[in-house]
Design an enzyme around this catalytic site. Sequence first.
Site, PDB file in Angstrom:
ATOM      1  N   SER A  22      28.494  29.612  34.434  1.00  0.00           N
ATOM      2  CA  SER A  22      28.198  28.087  35.022  1.00  0.00           C
ATOM      3  C   SER A  22      28.159  28.616  36.845  1.00  0.00           C
ATOM      4  O   SER A  22      27.431  27.348  37.504  1.00  0.00           O
ATOM      5  CB  SER A  22      28.173  26.780  34.775  1.00  0.00           C
ATOM      6  OG  SER A  22      29.529  26.505  34.765  1.00  0.00           O
ATOM      7  N   ARG A  23      29.104  28.950  36.602  1.00  0.00           N
ATOM      8  CA  ARG A  23      29.497  29.198  38.845  1.00  0.00           C
ATOM      9  C   ARG A  23      29.898  30.089  38.224  1.00  0.00           C
ATOM     10  O   ARG A  23      30.768  31.276  37.664  1.00  0.00           O
ATOM     11  CB  ARG A  23      30.569  28.546  39.040  1.00  0.00           C
ATOM     12  CG  ARG A  23      31.919  27.849  37.641  1.00  0.00           C
ATOM     13  CD  ARG A  23      32.387  26.655  38.151  1.00  0.00           C
ATOM     14  NE  ARG A  23      33.750  26.957  37.149  1.00  0.00           N
ATOM     15  CZ  ARG A  23      34.906  25.698  37.558  1.00  0.00           C
ATOM     16  NH1 ARG A  23      34.657  25.294  38.586  1.00  0.00           N
ATOM     17  NH2 ARG A  23      36.290  26.124  36.521  1.00  0.00           N
ATOM     18  N   ARG A  45      31.029  24.481  29.766  1.00  0.00           N
ATOM     19  CA  ARG A  45      31.078  23.629  28.940  1.00  0.00           C
ATOM     20  C   ARG A  45      30.335  22.675  29.945  1.00  0.00           C
ATOM     21  O   ARG A  45      30.130  22.047  29.181  1.00  0.00           O
ATOM     22  CB  ARG A  45      32.891  23.507  29.125  1.00  0.00           C
ATOM     23  CG  ARG A  45      33.434  23.998  28.514  1.00  0.00           C
ATOM     24  CD  ARG A  45      34.807  23.861  28.756  1.00  0.00           C
ATOM     25  NE  ARG A  45      35.911  24.338  30.290  1.00  0.00           N
ATOM     26  CZ  ARG A  45      36.376  24.254  29.916  1.00  0.00           C
ATOM     27  NH1 ARG A  45      37.925  23.095  29.376  1.00  0.00           N
ATOM     28  NH2 ARG A  45      37.178  24.845  31.407  1.00  0.00           N
ATOM     29  N   ALA A  96      33.889  33.596  29.682  1.00  0.00           N
ATOM     30  CA  ALA A  96      34.275  32.051  29.925  1.00  0.00           C
ATOM     31  C   ALA A  96      35.198  32.109  29.896  1.00  0.00           C
ATOM     32  O   ALA A  96      36.143  32.766  28.972  1.00  0.00           O
ATOM     33  CB  ALA A  96      33.819  31.131  29.264  1.00  0.00           C
ATOM     34  N   SER A 148      40.383  41.200  33.142  1.00  0.00           N
ATOM     35  CA  SER A 148      41.672  41.054  34.693  1.00  0.00           C
ATOM     36  C   SER A 148      42.693  42.268  35.091  1.00  0.00           C
ATOM     37  O   SER A 148      43.065  42.034  34.058  1.00  0.00           O
ATOM     38  CB  SER A 148      41.953  39.361  34.620  1.00  0.00           C
ATOM     39  OG  SER A 148      43.265  39.496  35.956  1.00  0.00           O
ATOM     40  N   TYR A 161      47.873  33.744  30.541  1.00  0.00           N
ATOM     41  CA  TYR A 161      46.129  34.340  30.490  1.00  0.00           C
ATOM     42  C   TYR A 161      46.860  35.573  30.867  1.00  0.00           C
ATOM     43  O   TYR A 161      45.859  36.318  30.232  1.00  0.00           O
ATOM     44  CB  TYR A 161      46.488  33.601  32.265  1.00  0.00           C
ATOM     45  CG  TYR A 161      45.065  34.501  32.692  1.00  0.00           C
ATOM     46  CD1 TYR A 161      43.673  34.039  32.752  1.00  0.00           C
ATOM     47  CD2 TYR A 161      45.070  35.489  34.034  1.00  0.00           C
ATOM     48  CE1 TYR A 161      42.381  34.284  33.322  1.00  0.00           C
ATOM     49  CE2 TYR A 161      43.344  35.897  34.135  1.00  0.00           C
ATOM     50  CZ  TYR A 161      42.837  35.094  34.079  1.00  0.00           C
ATOM     51  OH  TYR A 161      41.546  35.364  34.674  1.00  0.00           O
ATOM     52  N   LYS A 165      44.123  37.904  28.575  1.00  0.00           N
ATOM     53  CA  LYS A 165      43.577  39.239  29.361  1.00  0.00           C
ATOM     54  C   LYS A 165      43.948  40.995  28.926  1.00  0.00           C
ATOM     55  O   LYS A 165      42.890  41.770  28.430  1.00  0.00           O
ATOM     56  CB  LYS A 165      42.965  39.721  30.642  1.00  0.00           C
ATOM     57  CG  LYS A 165      42.974  38.687  31.182  1.00  0.00           C
ATOM     58  CD  LYS A 165      40.926  37.601  30.754  1.00  0.00           C
ATOM     59  CE  LYS A 165      40.400  36.358  31.676  1.00  0.00           C
ATOM     60  NZ  LYS A 165      39.353  36.437  31.208  1.00  0.00           N
TER      61      LYS A 165
END
Length: 251
Positions: A22-23, A45, A96, A148, A161, A165
Amino acid sequence: MSDRAETPIVPPSSVVLVSGGSRGLGLAIVTDLLEQGVRVAAFARTVTPELAKLAAEHPDRIHVGSVDVTDLAAAQSFVREVEQRLGPIDGLVNNAAVGQDSLHVHTATGDIARIIETNLTAPLQLTRLVIRRMLGQGLRGRIVNVTSICAQRGFPGLVAYSATKGGMDAATRSLARELGGRMLVNAVAPGFFASEMSAVLGQTQLDQIVRRTPTGHLTEPEEVVPVVRMLLREQTNINGQVIVVDGAASI
């Protein structure tokens, strides 16, 4: 040129599912694939106005929905809708993710669980779902995991995080081996974007990253998109690899 080179063992993906589309990078990937003539399914979402605009402009080639990647039942329902509207899925981009903005000693147990569920457990479940359907339909496909540079280089405030990844990088290698060439499974590990995901580092540390980056700037989505496109669409023998796009900041 040999017949083997002319006829790819794993053909280019024609229907690609993008999570977190979405972005940011996800939206850039969706936009690029549509420009390449690919049929695209994207969920997040929240369906942003930008994603809704793409859906209105390409009504026959894109299917979008509001789905939380951790909701496996909703993801299953969305996949079935995609197959009915666009055809069998033969490409998946696991994009996501949620970020982290706290030192590990200050990160709540519930936050650690949420990061792991969203960034590691959910994409593994979505991948299993899509692979099962592809294999059941006799398809060969391609999977790209967006990971990442944090998985390979340590940064304070990003412990959970980074762990997720790193887990996806490891899963990429093992899944490529497990599938035995029936699918190409790779990961793309971007450097830091100038976005809310990197805000946890603070401007001082971001400036330090820029100074030690030979290309002299943070990663832009437009620099990652061509790599994702290549892994999904071009004839390649790249499999089980993690491709870093960070301007050599990590070397």
